[in-house]
Design a protein around this motif. Structure first.
Motif, PDB file in Angstrom:
ATOM      1  N   CYS A 181       0.846  -1.190   0.000  1.00 16.17           N
ATOM      2  CA  CYS A 181       0.000   0.000   0.000  1.00 16.17           C
ATOM      3  C   CYS A 181       0.882   1.240   0.000  1.00 16.17           C
ATOM      4  O   CYS A 181       1.738   1.405   0.863  1.00 16.17           O
ATOM      5  N   CYS A 215      -0.229   4.378   0.163  1.00 21.95           N
ATOM      6  CA  CYS A 215      -0.954   5.570   0.647  1.00 21.95           C
ATOM      7  C   CYS A 215      -0.070   6.353   1.614  1.00 21.95           C
ATOM      8  O   CYS A 215       0.927   5.855   2.137  1.00 21.95           O
ATOM      9  N   CYS A 264       0.349   4.747   5.108  1.00 16.74           N
ATOM     10  CA  CYS A 264       1.331   3.656   5.189  1.00 16.74           C
ATOM     11  C   CYS A 264       2.746   4.185   5.079  1.00 16.74           C
ATOM     12  O   CYS A 264       3.665   3.639   5.695  1.00 16.74           O
TER      13      CYS A 264
HETATM   14 ZN    ZN Z   1      -1.987   2.371   3.105  1.00 17.15          ZN
END
Ligand code: ZN
Ligand code: ZN
Length: 147
Positions: free
Chosen positions: A29, A31, A34
């Motif tokens: 991930c 994002c 994260c």
């Molecule tokens: Zn994430």
């Protein structure tokens, strides 16, 4: 990655865990959350059933609101602060192990990459691995991603 039991733990070794599973599946991930939690380029999530997880050692936790209005409960070592696993109020019974904490982390190969919209530019994703600009929106899309 296949086997009957997988082990891992935090950086200092005070938290150790075991997962009983036939195999583990990982996704990456990219994002911002994260990137923050890992203090690195992306997070590696390994979903497992909570009932398959045995933890030894003291963890502490922190609750983070999510975009969907739910909360992620982030569990980390009370001594060294390494993030060990996340639980979601949305998906009781499931947790995601933070992949780098596994003893066999070198064998993990993400089956998908999500939140590529915010990935660091130098990260080059392998051809043929499913990518999502954001994340799967439905349970069936998640199942598809993890299959
Ligand atoms: Zn994430
Ligand atoms: Zn620790």
């Amino acid at each position: 990655m296949s086997g009957d039991e997988f082990t891992g733990g935090c950086q200092c070794g005070s938290v150790r865990y075991r997962i009983r599973a036939d195999h583990l599946t990982a996704y990456a991930c990219h994002c911002r959350e994260c990137q923050k939690q890992s203090a690195s380029a992306f997070g590696i999530s390994v979903p497992v059933m909570l009932s398959s997880l045995t933890i030894d050692g003291e963890t502490a936790s922190w609750r983070r609101p999510t975009d969907s209005g739910s909360h992620t409960i982030c569990h980390f070592c009370a001594q060294c602060g390494s993030r060990v696993y996340h639980a979601s109020e949305n998906r009781p019974g499931m947790v995601t192990i933070k992949g780098g904490s596994l003893d066999c982390a070198v064998d993990l190969e993400p089956v998908a990459h999500i939140w590529t919209r915010s990935k660091q530019h130098w990260v080059v994703l392998p051809d043929g691995v499913p990518q999502w600009e954001t994340q799967p929106q439905s349970q069936s899309e998640w199942m598809e991603l993890l299959s």
